[in-house]
Design an enzyme around this catalytic site. Structure first.
Site, PDB file in Angstrom:
ATOM      1  N   THR A  52     -53.194   1.196 -11.139  1.00 31.07           N
ATOM      2  CA  THR A  52     -53.601  -0.116 -11.632  1.00 31.07           C
ATOM      3  C   THR A  52     -53.881  -0.006 -13.141  1.00 31.07           C
ATOM      4  O   THR A  52     -54.143   1.082 -13.646  1.00 31.07           O
ATOM      5  CB  THR A  52     -54.825  -0.640 -10.860  1.00 31.07           C
ATOM      6  OG1 THR A  52     -55.874   0.314 -10.955  1.00 31.07           O
ATOM      7  CG2 THR A  52     -54.479  -0.889  -9.397  1.00 31.07           C
ATOM      8  N   THR A  54     -56.238  -0.785 -15.733  1.00 27.68           N
ATOM      9  CA  THR A  54     -57.403  -0.158 -16.371  1.00 27.68           C
ATOM     10  C   THR A  54     -57.587   1.271 -15.890  1.00 27.68           C
ATOM     11  O   THR A  54     -57.895   2.172 -16.678  1.00 27.68           O
ATOM     12  CB  THR A  54     -58.684  -0.981 -16.111  1.00 27.68           C
ATOM     13  OG1 THR A  54     -58.488  -2.297 -16.638  1.00 27.68           O
ATOM     14  CG2 THR A  54     -59.904  -0.353 -16.752  1.00 27.68           C
ATOM     15  N   CYS A  55     -57.361   1.492 -14.614  1.00 23.89           N
ATOM     16  CA  CYS A  55     -57.532   2.827 -14.039  1.00 23.89           C
ATOM     17  C   CYS A  55     -56.569   3.831 -14.670  1.00 23.89           C
ATOM     18  O   CYS A  55     -56.954   4.950 -15.012  1.00 23.89           O
ATOM     19  CB  CYS A  55     -57.319   2.783 -12.529  1.00 23.89           C
ATOM     20  SG  CYS A  55     -58.366   1.572 -11.689  1.00 23.89           S
ATOM     21  N   SER A  56     -55.316   3.431 -14.859  1.00 28.20           N
ATOM     22  CA  SER A  56     -54.299   4.323 -15.407  1.00 28.20           C
ATOM     23  C   SER A  56     -54.330   4.430 -16.925  1.00 28.20           C
ATOM     24  O   SER A  56     -54.006   5.478 -17.481  1.00 28.20           O
ATOM     25  CB  SER A  56     -52.906   3.850 -14.985  1.00 28.20           C
ATOM     26  OG  SER A  56     -52.719   4.044 -13.604  1.00 28.20           O
ATOM     27  N   VAL A  60     -58.851   7.185 -15.855  1.00 30.29           N
ATOM     28  CA  VAL A  60     -58.409   8.556 -15.602  1.00 30.29           C
ATOM     29  C   VAL A  60     -58.155   9.308 -16.910  1.00 30.29           C
ATOM     30  O   VAL A  60     -58.634  10.443 -17.066  1.00 30.29           O
ATOM     31  CB  VAL A  60     -57.177   8.596 -14.672  1.00 30.29           C
ATOM     32  CG1 VAL A  60     -56.635  10.019 -14.545  1.00 30.29           C
ATOM     33  CG2 VAL A  60     -57.528   8.053 -13.294  1.00 30.29           C
TER      34      VAL A  60
END
Length: 168
Positions: A52, A54-56, A60
């Site tokens: 997703t 923001t996550c990527s 992370v």
């Protein structure tokens, strides 16, 4: 909801392993909590979903970039948790180049998210029940700090915030 001073729930997460170890270890492997956290200091962060935006793009990468700084601050391991299956988490680990820096752990049926009370209902958005975005520092299986994001936010669960707490 889990809080500072609480022990991690007795859940089992899954980790996709690509390098042969003892026995037939390639593929999904169980990670039993709190046994996996016993005697260690762990930086844990959870995201709503692998791959997703923001996550990527932010979450992370921040932990990957700061992996050495976390080690210097006394953190033994960094764990990323998401309500995805181990195969997806393994593919995301390759994409994010987390090997040796961040363990990508699958909470496939959201058992850990439910046990901690940190679920996020994204049924109306086609994603089902997910984990809320948060970070926590865990020492010997007990929560030392907990940073839970508000809906749609990325302000307190980032690597810099948790690293500051680990150094304190």
């Amino acid at each position: 909801m889990i809080k500072v001073g609480d022990a991690l729930p007795a859940a089992t997460l899954m980790e996709y392993v690509e390098v042969e170890g003892n026995g037939c270890s390639i593929g999904p492997n169980p990670v039993k909590l709190p046994e996996a956290a016993a005697g260690k200091t762990i930086a844990v962060f959870a995201v709503p979903g692998a791959f997703t935006p923001t996550c990527s793009a932010k979450h992370v990468p921040g932990f990957v970039e700061q992996a050495e700084a976390f080690k210097a601050a006394g953190v033994d391991e960094i764990w990323c948790l998401s309500v995805n299956d181990a195969f997806v988490m393994g593919a995301w680990a390759r994409d994010q180049k987390t090997d040796g820096k961040v363990r990508m752990l699958a909470d496939g049926d959201a058992a850990f998210a439910k046990a901690t009370g940190l679920t996020l209902d994204l049924n109306g958005k086609g994603l089902g029940l997910r984990s809320n975005r948060y970070s926590m520092l865990v020492k010997d299986g007990k929560v030392v700090t907990l940073n839970v994001e508000g809906p749609g936010k990325f302000e307190v669960s980032d690597a810099a915030t948790l690293l500051g707490q680990a150094k304190a």
